[in-house]
Design a protein around this motif. Sequence first.
Motif, PDB file in Angstrom:
ATOM      1  N   LEU A  57       9.335  12.794   1.610  1.00 35.70           N
ATOM      2  CA  LEU A  57       7.987  13.215   1.225  1.00 35.70           C
ATOM      3  C   LEU A  57       7.352  12.204   0.278  1.00 35.70           C
ATOM      4  O   LEU A  57       6.182  11.831   0.448  1.00 35.70           O
ATOM      5  CB  LEU A  57       8.029  14.601   0.577  1.00 35.70           C
ATOM      6  CG  LEU A  57       6.681  15.187   0.165  1.00 35.70           C
ATOM      7  CD1 LEU A  57       5.781  15.377   1.372  1.00 35.70           C
ATOM      8  CD2 LEU A  57       6.887  16.508  -0.565  1.00 35.70           C
ATOM      9  N   PHE A  58       8.102  11.741  -0.699  1.00 37.29           N
ATOM     10  CA  PHE A  58       7.592  10.746  -1.646  1.00 37.29           C
ATOM     11  C   PHE A  58       7.200   9.466  -0.908  1.00 37.29           C
ATOM     12  O   PHE A  58       6.119   8.917  -1.118  1.00 37.29           O
ATOM     13  CB  PHE A  58       8.644  10.449  -2.729  1.00 37.29           C
ATOM     14  CG  PHE A  58       8.185   9.437  -3.730  1.00 37.29           C
ATOM     15  CD1 PHE A  58       7.352   9.810  -4.773  1.00 37.29           C
ATOM     16  CD2 PHE A  58       8.573   8.117  -3.628  1.00 37.29           C
ATOM     17  CE1 PHE A  58       6.918   8.871  -5.698  1.00 37.29           C
ATOM     18  CE2 PHE A  58       8.145   7.172  -4.541  1.00 37.29           C
ATOM     19  CZ  PHE A  58       7.314   7.547  -5.585  1.00 37.29           C
ATOM     20  N   THR A  59       8.069   9.005  -0.016  1.00 43.95           N
ATOM     21  CA  THR A  59       7.801   7.777   0.738  1.00 43.95           C
ATOM     22  C   THR A  59       6.580   7.941   1.634  1.00 43.95           C
ATOM     23  O   THR A  59       5.744   7.030   1.726  1.00 43.95           O
ATOM     24  CB  THR A  59       9.036   7.386   1.576  1.00 43.95           C
ATOM     25  OG1 THR A  59      10.156   7.240   0.697  1.00 43.95           O
ATOM     26  CG2 THR A  59       8.807   6.098   2.324  1.00 43.95           C
ATOM     27  N   SER A  60       6.451   9.098   2.281  1.00 46.46           N
ATOM     28  CA  SER A  60       5.285   9.312   3.133  1.00 46.46           C
ATOM     29  C   SER A  60       4.008   9.391   2.298  1.00 46.46           C
ATOM     30  O   SER A  60       2.937   8.985   2.762  1.00 46.46           O
ATOM     31  CB  SER A  60       5.458  10.539   4.024  1.00 46.46           C
ATOM     32  OG  SER A  60       5.495  11.715   3.268  1.00 46.46           O
ATOM     33  N   GLY A  61       4.107   9.862   1.057  1.00 46.95           N
ATOM     34  CA  GLY A  61       2.965   9.832   0.147  1.00 46.95           C
ATOM     35  C   GLY A  61       2.549   8.412  -0.194  1.00 46.95           C
ATOM     36  O   GLY A  61       1.360   8.108  -0.311  1.00 46.95           O
ATOM     37  N   LEU A  62       3.527   7.523  -0.328  1.00 39.62           N
ATOM     38  CA  LEU A  62       3.216   6.111  -0.565  1.00 39.62           C
ATOM     39  C   LEU A  62       2.515   5.508   0.652  1.00 39.62           C
ATOM     40  O   LEU A  62       1.574   4.711   0.514  1.00 39.62           O
ATOM     41  CB  LEU A  62       4.485   5.326  -0.892  1.00 39.62           C
ATOM     42  CG  LEU A  62       5.197   5.699  -2.194  1.00 39.62           C
ATOM     43  CD1 LEU A  62       6.469   4.878  -2.353  1.00 39.62           C
ATOM     44  CD2 LEU A  62       4.282   5.513  -3.394  1.00 39.62           C
ATOM     45  N   PHE A  63       2.964   5.885   1.849  1.00 40.52           N
ATOM     46  CA  PHE A  63       2.301   5.399   3.057  1.00 40.52           C
ATOM     47  C   PHE A  63       0.880   5.952   3.182  1.00 40.52           C
ATOM     48  O   PHE A  63       0.017   5.327   3.794  1.00 40.52           O
ATOM     49  CB  PHE A  63       3.121   5.705   4.314  1.00 40.52           C
ATOM     50  CG  PHE A  63       4.142   4.656   4.615  1.00 40.52           C
ATOM     51  CD1 PHE A  63       3.788   3.487   5.266  1.00 40.52           C
ATOM     52  CD2 PHE A  63       5.454   4.829   4.230  1.00 40.52           C
ATOM     53  CE1 PHE A  63       4.718   2.500   5.531  1.00 40.52           C
ATOM     54  CE2 PHE A  63       6.409   3.859   4.491  1.00 40.52           C
ATOM     55  CZ  PHE A  63       6.036   2.688   5.141  1.00 40.52           C
ATOM     56  N   GLU A  64       0.637   7.124   2.597  1.00 39.97           N
ATOM     57  CA  GLU A  64      -0.733   7.633   2.564  1.00 39.97           C
ATOM     58  C   GLU A  64      -1.622   6.679   1.776  1.00 39.97           C
ATOM     59  O   GLU A  64      -2.761   6.409   2.160  1.00 39.97           O
ATOM     60  CB  GLU A  64      -0.789   9.034   1.961  1.00 39.97           C
ATOM     61  CG  GLU A  64      -2.197   9.605   2.006  1.00 39.97           C
ATOM     62  CD  GLU A  64      -2.370  10.892   1.242  1.00 39.97           C
ATOM     63  OE1 GLU A  64      -3.492  11.412   1.276  1.00 39.97           O
ATOM     64  OE2 GLU A  64      -1.427  11.364   0.598  1.00 39.97           O
ATOM     65  N   ALA A  65      -1.106   6.165   0.668  1.00 40.52           N
ATOM     66  CA  ALA A  65      -1.866   5.200  -0.121  1.00 40.52           C
ATOM     67  C   ALA A  65      -2.118   3.915   0.672  1.00 40.52           C
ATOM     68  O   ALA A  65      -3.198   3.324   0.574  1.00 40.52           O
ATOM     69  CB  ALA A  65      -1.124   4.883  -1.421  1.00 40.52           C
ATOM     70  N   VAL A  66      -1.133   3.508   1.468  1.00 39.67           N
ATOM     71  CA  VAL A  66      -1.304   2.307   2.302  1.00 39.67           C
ATOM     72  C   VAL A  66      -2.429   2.527   3.307  1.00 39.67           C
ATOM     73  O   VAL A  66      -3.321   1.694   3.459  1.00 39.67           O
ATOM     74  CB  VAL A  66       0.014   1.931   3.017  1.00 39.67           C
ATOM     75  CG1 VAL A  66      -0.221   0.818   4.035  1.00 39.67           C
ATOM     76  CG2 VAL A  66       1.083   1.531   2.005  1.00 39.67           C
ATOM     77  N   TRP A  67      -2.384   3.683   4.022  1.00 40.02           N
ATOM     78  CA  TRP A  67      -3.417   3.869   5.040  1.00 40.02           C
ATOM     79  C   TRP A  67      -4.786   4.074   4.422  1.00 40.02           C
ATOM     80  O   TRP A  67      -5.791   3.621   4.972  1.00 40.02           O
ATOM     81  CB  TRP A  67      -3.065   4.930   6.064  1.00 40.02           C
ATOM     82  CG  TRP A  67      -3.059   6.384   5.708  1.00 40.02           C
ATOM     83  CD1 TRP A  67      -1.962   7.181   5.615  1.00 40.02           C
ATOM     84  CD2 TRP A  67      -4.184   7.253   5.475  1.00 40.02           C
ATOM     85  NE1 TRP A  67      -2.336   8.473   5.324  1.00 40.02           N
ATOM     86  CE2 TRP A  67      -3.687   8.543   5.235  1.00 40.02           C
ATOM     87  CE3 TRP A  67      -5.562   7.059   5.439  1.00 40.02           C
ATOM     88  CZ2 TRP A  67      -4.513   9.628   4.962  1.00 40.02           C
ATOM     89  CZ3 TRP A  67      -6.384   8.138   5.160  1.00 40.02           C
ATOM     90  CH2 TRP A  67      -5.848   9.407   4.942  1.00 40.02           C
ATOM     91  N   ALA A  68      -4.861   4.723   3.262  1.00 40.70           N
ATOM     92  CA  ALA A  68      -6.163   4.917   2.621  1.00 40.70           C
ATOM     93  C   ALA A  68      -6.765   3.586   2.193  1.00 40.70           C
ATOM     94  O   ALA A  68      -7.963   3.334   2.391  1.00 40.70           O
ATOM     95  CB  ALA A  68      -6.021   5.854   1.425  1.00 40.70           C
ATOM     96  N   THR A  69      -5.931   2.727   1.637  1.00 39.23           N
ATOM     97  CA  THR A  69      -6.399   1.403   1.221  1.00 39.23           C
ATOM     98  C   THR A  69      -6.816   0.578   2.433  1.00 39.23           C
ATOM     99  O   THR A  69      -7.867  -0.075   2.422  1.00 39.23           O
ATOM    100  CB  THR A  69      -5.308   0.684   0.408  1.00 39.23           C
ATOM    101  OG1 THR A  69      -4.971   1.495  -0.729  1.00 39.23           O
ATOM    102  CG2 THR A  69      -5.775  -0.683  -0.058  1.00 39.23           C
TER     103      THR A  69
END
Length: 104
Positions: A6-18
Amino acid sequence: MDWLVLFTSGLFEAVWATALGRSNGLRRFVPSIIFVVASLISLAGLAWAMKTIPTGTAYAVWTAIGAVTTTAWALATGAEKATTMKILCLLGIVACVVGLKVSA
């Protein structure tokens, strides 16, 4: 393990948002591809974590990690101006995520 996913997928959310922000409305190829790939990874990780973490908790944590990381990146790169209020609000989000993890 599910909390790590879950934490890692949250980091990927930041990648896709950026990447989405840099894609110029999905008109730039490389940021658009990064957006699509990171979105798929992020959502797959969220789905995986939701097998054992309640939906409301998982979604709130995923969103918070993405929001805090996206904003922290923008502050670090100078894309957004850091203010005391913004920092305090981000710390509040982090405190709430910790609270959700502790109470889960």
